[in-house]
Design a protein around this motif. Structure first.
Motif, PDB file in Angstrom:
ATOM      1  N   GLU A  94     -14.912  17.748 -10.695  1.00 48.31           N
ATOM      2  CA  GLU A  94     -15.531  18.213  -9.453  1.00 48.31           C
ATOM      3  C   GLU A  94     -16.429  17.138  -8.822  1.00 48.31           C
ATOM      4  N   HIS A  95     -17.229  16.485  -9.650  1.00 52.50           N
ATOM      5  CA  HIS A  95     -18.191  15.510  -9.132  1.00 52.50           C
ATOM      6  C   HIS A  95     -17.587  14.109  -9.052  1.00 52.50           C
ATOM      7  N   ALA A  96     -16.321  13.976  -9.394  1.00 56.03           N
ATOM      8  CA  ALA A  96     -15.708  12.640  -9.394  1.00 56.03           C
ATOM      9  C   ALA A  96     -14.245  12.774  -9.010  1.00 56.03           C
ATOM     10  N   ARG A  97     -14.017  13.205  -7.769  1.00 55.08           N
ATOM     11  CA  ARG A  97     -12.657  13.413  -7.288  1.00 55.08           C
ATOM     12  C   ARG A  97     -11.941  12.075  -7.100  1.00 55.08           C
ATOM     13  N   VAL A  98     -10.634  12.106  -7.269  1.00 53.84           N
ATOM     14  CA  VAL A  98      -9.801  10.923  -7.029  1.00 53.84           C
ATOM     15  C   VAL A  98      -8.707  11.319  -6.044  1.00 53.84           C
ATOM     16  N   PHE A  99      -8.611  10.574  -4.974  1.00 55.64           N
ATOM     17  CA  PHE A  99      -7.623  10.857  -3.943  1.00 55.64           C
ATOM     18  C   PHE A  99      -6.601   9.733  -3.889  1.00 55.64           C
ATOM     19  N   THR A 100      -5.343  10.128  -3.786  1.00 52.36           N
ATOM     20  CA  THR A 100      -4.267   9.148  -3.621  1.00 52.36           C
ATOM     21  C   THR A 100      -3.570   9.432  -2.299  1.00 52.36           C
ATOM     22  N   VAL A 101      -3.559   8.422  -1.441  1.00 52.20           N
ATOM     23  CA  VAL A 101      -2.982   8.582  -0.112  1.00 52.20           C
ATOM     24  C   VAL A 101      -1.903   7.529   0.077  1.00 52.20           C
ATOM     25  N   ARG A 102      -0.808   7.922   0.720  1.00 47.88           N
ATOM     26  CA  ARG A 102       0.214   6.938   1.073  1.00 47.88           C
ATOM     27  C   ARG A 102       0.190   6.712   2.580  1.00 47.88           C
TER      28      ARG A 102
ATOM     29  N   ALA B 118       6.836   3.655  10.277  1.00 52.70           N
ATOM     30  CA  ALA B 118       8.238   3.866  10.618  1.00 52.70           C
ATOM     31  C   ALA B 118       8.903   2.535  10.977  1.00 52.70           C
ATOM     32  N   ASP B 119       8.130   1.642  11.637  1.00 54.00           N
ATOM     33  CA  ASP B 119       8.708   0.387  12.133  1.00 54.00           C
ATOM     34  C   ASP B 119       7.627  -0.671  12.173  1.00 54.00           C
ATOM     35  N   PRO B 120       7.695  -1.695  11.304  1.00 59.98           N
ATOM     36  CA  PRO B 120       8.680  -1.891  10.239  1.00 59.98           C
ATOM     37  C   PRO B 120       8.525  -0.826   9.156  1.00 59.98           C
ATOM     38  N   ALA B 121       9.647  -0.455   8.551  1.00 58.06           N
ATOM     39  CA  ALA B 121       9.638   0.630   7.577  1.00 58.06           C
ATOM     40  C   ALA B 121       9.045   0.135   6.273  1.00 58.06           C
ATOM     41  N   LEU B 122       7.798   0.514   6.043  1.00 61.65           N
ATOM     42  CA  LEU B 122       7.200   0.192   4.759  1.00 61.65           C
ATOM     43  C   LEU B 122       6.040   1.126   4.494  1.00 61.65           C
ATOM     44  N   ASP B 123       5.624   1.188   3.248  1.00 61.79           N
ATOM     45  CA  ASP B 123       4.520   2.064   2.915  1.00 61.79           C
ATOM     46  C   ASP B 123       3.773   1.511   1.710  1.00 61.79           C
ATOM     47  N   ALA B 124       2.562   2.014   1.539  1.00 62.18           N
ATOM     48  CA  ALA B 124       1.758   1.573   0.400  1.00 62.18           C
ATOM     49  C   ALA B 124       0.771   2.675   0.058  1.00 62.18           C
ATOM     50  N   GLU B 125       0.349   2.657  -1.193  1.00 68.58           N
ATOM     51  CA  GLU B 125      -0.513   3.698  -1.708  1.00 68.58           C
ATOM     52  C   GLU B 125      -1.950   3.186  -1.771  1.00 68.58           C
ATOM     53  N   GLY B 126      -2.907   4.115  -1.605  1.00 72.52           N
ATOM     54  CA  GLY B 126      -4.307   3.765  -1.789  1.00 72.52           C
ATOM     55  C   GLY B 126      -4.998   4.839  -2.602  1.00 72.52           C
ATOM     56  N   VAL B 127      -5.916   4.401  -3.467  1.00 68.82           N
ATOM     57  CA  VAL B 127      -6.660   5.345  -4.292  1.00 68.82           C
ATOM     58  C   VAL B 127      -8.137   5.168  -3.980  1.00 68.82           C
ATOM     59  N   GLY B 128      -8.867   6.281  -3.888  1.00 72.90           N
ATOM     60  CA  GLY B 128     -10.287   6.163  -3.599  1.00 72.90           C
ATOM     61  C   GLY B 128     -11.030   7.431  -3.966  1.00 72.90           C
ATOM     62  N   GLY B 129     -12.348   7.356  -3.886  1.00 70.05           N
ATOM     63  CA  GLY B 129     -13.201   8.482  -4.239  1.00 70.05           C
ATOM     64  C   GLY B 129     -13.305   9.530  -3.141  1.00 70.05           C
ATOM     65  N   SER B 130     -12.725   9.215  -1.986  1.00 65.67           N
ATOM     66  CA  SER B 130     -12.634  10.206  -0.909  1.00 65.67           C
ATOM     67  C   SER B 130     -11.295   9.996  -0.219  1.00 65.67           C
ATOM     68  N   ARG B 131     -10.891  11.005   0.556  1.00 65.62           N
ATOM     69  CA  ARG B 131      -9.629  10.862   1.266  1.00 65.62           C
ATOM     70  C   ARG B 131      -9.691   9.679   2.221  1.00 65.62           C
ATOM     71  N   ARG B 132     -10.830   9.566   2.925  1.00 66.88           N
ATOM     72  CA  ARG B 132     -10.992   8.480   3.887  1.00 66.88           C
ATOM     73  C   ARG B 132     -10.947   7.108   3.206  1.00 66.88           C
ATOM     74  N   ALA B 133     -11.616   7.003   2.067  1.00 69.96           N
ATOM     75  CA  ALA B 133     -11.621   5.722   1.347  1.00 69.96           C
ATOM     76  C   ALA B 133     -10.202   5.363   0.903  1.00 69.96           C
ATOM     77  N   ALA B 134      -9.466   6.369   0.422  1.00 73.85           N
ATOM     78  CA  ALA B 134      -8.089   6.122  -0.028  1.00 73.85           C
ATOM     79  C   ALA B 134      -7.214   5.682   1.146  1.00 73.85           C
ATOM     80  N   GLU B 135      -7.440   6.271   2.324  1.00 81.45           N
ATOM     81  CA  GLU B 135      -6.677   5.866   3.513  1.00 81.45           C
ATOM     82  C   GLU B 135      -6.952   4.405   3.869  1.00 81.45           C
ATOM     83  N   GLN B 136      -8.228   4.012   3.772  1.00 82.37           N
ATOM     84  CA  GLN B 136      -8.573   2.610   4.076  1.00 82.37           C
ATOM     85  C   GLN B 136      -7.876   1.649   3.112  1.00 82.37           C
ATOM     86  N   VAL B 137      -7.882   2.014   1.835  1.00 84.51           N
ATOM     87  CA  VAL B 137      -7.241   1.152   0.834  1.00 84.51           C
ATOM     88  C   VAL B 137      -5.740   1.044   1.120  1.00 84.51           C
ATOM     89  N   ALA B 138      -5.125   2.175   1.474  1.00 85.50           N
ATOM     90  CA  ALA B 138      -3.687   2.177   1.774  1.00 85.50           C
ATOM     91  C   ALA B 138      -3.393   1.342   3.020  1.00 85.50           C
TER      92      ALA B 138
END
Lengths: 225, 225
Positions: free
Chosen positions: A182-190, A194-214
């Motif tokens: 509860e006090h130490a959530r981990v979020f994984t965001v991809r 679409a163009d160029p077609a590519l993706d990457a994952e980000g992990v962070g302590g908040s959804r926003r932080a994970a989005e920045q990493v991705a």
């Protein structure tokens, strides 16, 4: 600015205690030993720190990747050659006859190397603090002129701008996993393009932080490709 | 060596005036801001200069290429991670829960980045001279241990050794051109290998100097391929 008052012991306001260091820094290897290549190795490292520190202080919100890119831009060969020309390094260079005939004193690579060698010579002559005070003014304008778009914005903003500038669709950020205590959530965001077609994952302590990493990871791939 | 006397304001003998810099240097981005990435950028440049200067002083005959290669070796990720382990950086790292679970405090990349960040923090805390005195002992042994074969020998000797170690035929040096004024001769020499089949040209103010330049060019290609 001029590099000299017409005296062989001065460069850009610095008066050398050991003028032979300056002479060596201004001697290209084509003119024989002692030439400036080892001083160039040292000066490159001194300059790297001077510029790194200036960028670090001037752009407190820039992330590491932006600072690294900005530094590479500031110390690239053509930028150093421009500084060397303002300081009239070419006029003072000692070249071998072959290089002299072929206009070596006007060549970017030779000028840029000699400027780094002079920085190394000032460092050996007077230490880091003095060297920084001499060298920093050559780059201050360029440090301040780094576009805020390159150093002041977060990864999601920079990715959005990169895509908009090329009229590409905006990225999707998909929450793939959420866990941890509860006090130490981990979020994984991809982050998905679409163009160029590519993706990457980000992990962070908040959804926003994970989005920045991705987003940063996607930017890295765009820059690398 | 240990990095601490059990106090949060000390690292490897340096007592921080601003302990928050050390805390930031030991905080991985997974644990949230302020984390150590910007300090890592700065510390990388500080370390580059410390090691460059040490190699420059220790190996007075090494050419620029050898110094550059030796430095890259000394500051590569695995070498920095080894130093970080001796200094017990992992035990002091603050990581997010995800990185903690996956053993991030043992990972080379995270340890190496944190070590650079600590170097950046010491630099900001106390300036270059103090930082160098703290950091240099971590690398002195490695600087002295650089094999003389890598930094002490001229290009022709290194090329010969490279070929002999692989039981390849020795190079041929062919004088291709000799010109210039009487007091300023220009020599062009081609260095030719049979196996691998490649060659390169060198220009210099003497035949011997031109041979060295040509050998260096060939070494560059051997290293590049």
């Amino acid at each position: 600015m001029s590099s000299t008052d017409g005296r062989a012991d001065r460069f850009a306001g610095h008066v050398f205690s050991t003028p032979s260091l300056l002479a060596q820094a201004l001697t290209h290897r084509s003119a024989g030993a002692p030439h400036n290549e080892r001083l160039e190795f040292l000066g490159d490292a001194v300059l790297g720190l001077v510029v790194a520190e200036a960028l670090y202080a001037r752009w407190p919100k820039a992330d590491e990747g932006s600072l690294t890119r900005a530094r590479a831009e500031l110390v690239r060969e053509s930028a150093l050659a421009a500084v060397a020309r303002r300081l009239e390094v070419g006029e003072r260079l000692v070249l071998g006859p072959g290089e002299m005939k072929s206009g070596g004193h006007r060549r970017d690579s030779i000028l840029s190397d000699a400027l780094e060698a002079v920085i190394g010579a000032i460092y050996l002559d007077a230490g880091y603090e003095v060297c920084r005070r001499v060298v920093l003014p050559w780059f201050e304008e360029a440090v301040s002129a780094v576009p805020a778009s390159k150093v002041g914005k977060d990864a999601k903003t920079r990715l959005q701008e990169w895509l908009q500038a090329r009229q590409k669709p905006l990225p999707q950020y998909v929450l793939e996993h959420e866990g941890g205590e509860e006090h130490a959530r981990v979020f994984t965001v991809r982050c998905i393009l679409a163009d160029p077609a590519l993706d990457a994952e980000g992990v962070g302590g908040s959804r926003r932080a994970a989005e920045q990493v991705a987003a940063e990871a996607v930017l890295g791939r765009l820059a690398g490709g």
